[in-house]
Design a protein around this motif. Structure first.
Motif, short mmCIF file in Angstrom:
data_model
loop_
_atom_site.label_atom_id
_atom_site.label_comp_id
_atom_site.label_asym_id
_atom_site.label_seq_id
_atom_site.Cartn_x
_atom_site.Cartn_y
_atom_site.Cartn_z
N ASP A 12 -9.01 -3.36 -4.56
CA ASP A 12 -10.00 -3.28 -3.19
C ASP A 12 -11.04 -2.93 -3.15
OD1 ASP A 12 -7.30 -2.67 -1.87
OD2 ASP A 12 -7.66 -0.49 -2.10
N GLN A 13 -12.14 -3.42 -4.84
CA GLN A 13 -13.49 -3.28 -4.53
C GLN A 13 -14.04 -4.71 -4.87
OE1 GLN A 13 -13.39 -1.77 -9.25
NE2 GLN A 13 -13.69 0.86 -8.23
N HIS A 30 -8.75 6.43 2.77
CA HIS A 30 -8.84 4.54 2.05
C HIS A 30 -9.19 3.89 3.25
CE1 HIS A 30 -6.64 1.43 0.75
NE2 HIS A 30 -6.50 1.70 -0.36
N THR A 43 -5.36 -3.07 -10.46
CA THR A 43 -4.23 -2.93 -9.05
C THR A 43 -4.14 -4.05 -8.18
OG1 THR A 43 -5.50 -1.74 -7.26
CG2 THR A 43 -4.61 -0.59 -9.34
N CYS A 44 -3.97 -4.64 -7.78
CA CYS A 44 -3.21 -5.99 -6.52
C CYS A 44 -2.07 -5.75 -5.93
CB CYS A 44 -3.81 -6.70 -7.31
SG CYS A 44 -4.37 -8.18 -5.82
N GLU A 63 -9.88 -1.87 -9.22
CA GLU A 63 -9.41 -1.44 -8.50
C GLU A 63 -9.47 -3.27 -7.80
OE1 GLU A 63 -7.54 0.41 -7.12
OE2 GLU A 63 -7.39 2.29 -7.81
N LYS A 93 0.28 2.28 -6.88
CA LYS A 93 -0.33 1.13 -7.95
C LYS A 93 -1.73 2.04 -8.86
CE LYS A 93 -1.20 -1.54 -4.74
NZ LYS A 93 -0.93 -1.27 -3.34
N SER A 94 -2.48 2.98 -7.93
CA SER A 94 -3.34 3.22 -8.41
C SER A 94 -3.15 4.65 -9.34
CB SER A 94 -4.76 3.35 -7.49
OG SER A 94 -5.33 2.77 -6.76
N SER A 118 0.69 -1.48 0.05
CA SER A 118 -0.27 0.42 0.10
C SER A 118 0.84 1.27 0.15
CB SER A 118 -0.72 -0.20 1.29
OG SER A 118 -1.59 0.74 1.09
N ALA A 141 -1.66 2.48 -12.04
CA ALA A 141 -2.76 1.63 -13.26
C ALA A 141 -3.37 2.87 -14.00
CB ALA A 141 -3.43 0.97 -12.12
N ARG A 142 -3.86 3.93 -13.68
CA ARG A 142 -5.03 4.80 -14.56
C ARG A 142 -4.44 5.67 -15.50
NH1 ARG A 142 -6.90 6.41 -9.27
NH2 ARG A 142 -5.18 7.63 -8.83
#
Length: 163
Positions: A27-28, A114, A73-74, A25, A8-9, A4, A12-13
């Protein structure tokens, strides 16, 4: 992939935008119980993560079924987690974002909105198994600009927009 706070986010975007691919994502896909545990500062166990990883793999399979590519993302902290993801019906490649603990900690302290508290960074670092040479992916220092990371990923992995 990565702990974290490595970006990543953000990466990735940009990567999804550059490639014209769908982005998701990880996290979803967390069950509510996982979110409650992390919010309370309790590290997740392998048993907590396996259903989450299976749900992510299901999303990869779903996207593959459409014939479209996906940027996802992971954290994918352990090899066994990545092995589970690689059993999807698509080629799964990793961009492992790394960073020194001080920089990542600082990012986490300033992040808002977050559920992952900065206190869990230590447990993630303890679980992290870097990409092995035989794994399909690359490792990139997350202190580079997000644009530089995307450029490096695209060039090194030799991927381009979906046609």
């Amino acid at each position: 992939m990565g702990v974290s706070g490595v970006g990543k986010s953000t990466v990735a975007r940009l990567l999804a935008g550059e490639l014209g691919w769908t982005m998701a994502e990880a996290d979803q896909f967390h069950p509510e119980n996982n979110i409650r545990k992390m919010t309370a500062g309790t590290p997740l166990t392998d048993a907590d993560r396996i259903p989450w990883l299976r749900a992510i793999r299901g999303r990869i399979d779903e996207q593959a079924g459409t014939g479209q590519n996906l940027v996802l993302t992971c954290s994918a902290l352990k090899r066994s987690y990545r092995d589970l993801l690689r059993r999807a019906r698509a080629r799964v490649r990793f961009v492992h974002l790394t960073g020194d603990t001080a920089t990542v900690s600082e990012r986490l302290l300033h992040r808002t909105g977050h559920f992952m508290p900065p206190e869990l960074l230590r447990s993630q670092l303890a679980d992290l198994e870097p990409l092995a040479p035989d794994e399909d992916g690359i490792t990139v220092d997350s202190t580079a600009t997000p644009e530089r990371i995307v450029h490096t990923a695209l060039a090194t992995l030799a991927i381009g927009p979906q046609t």
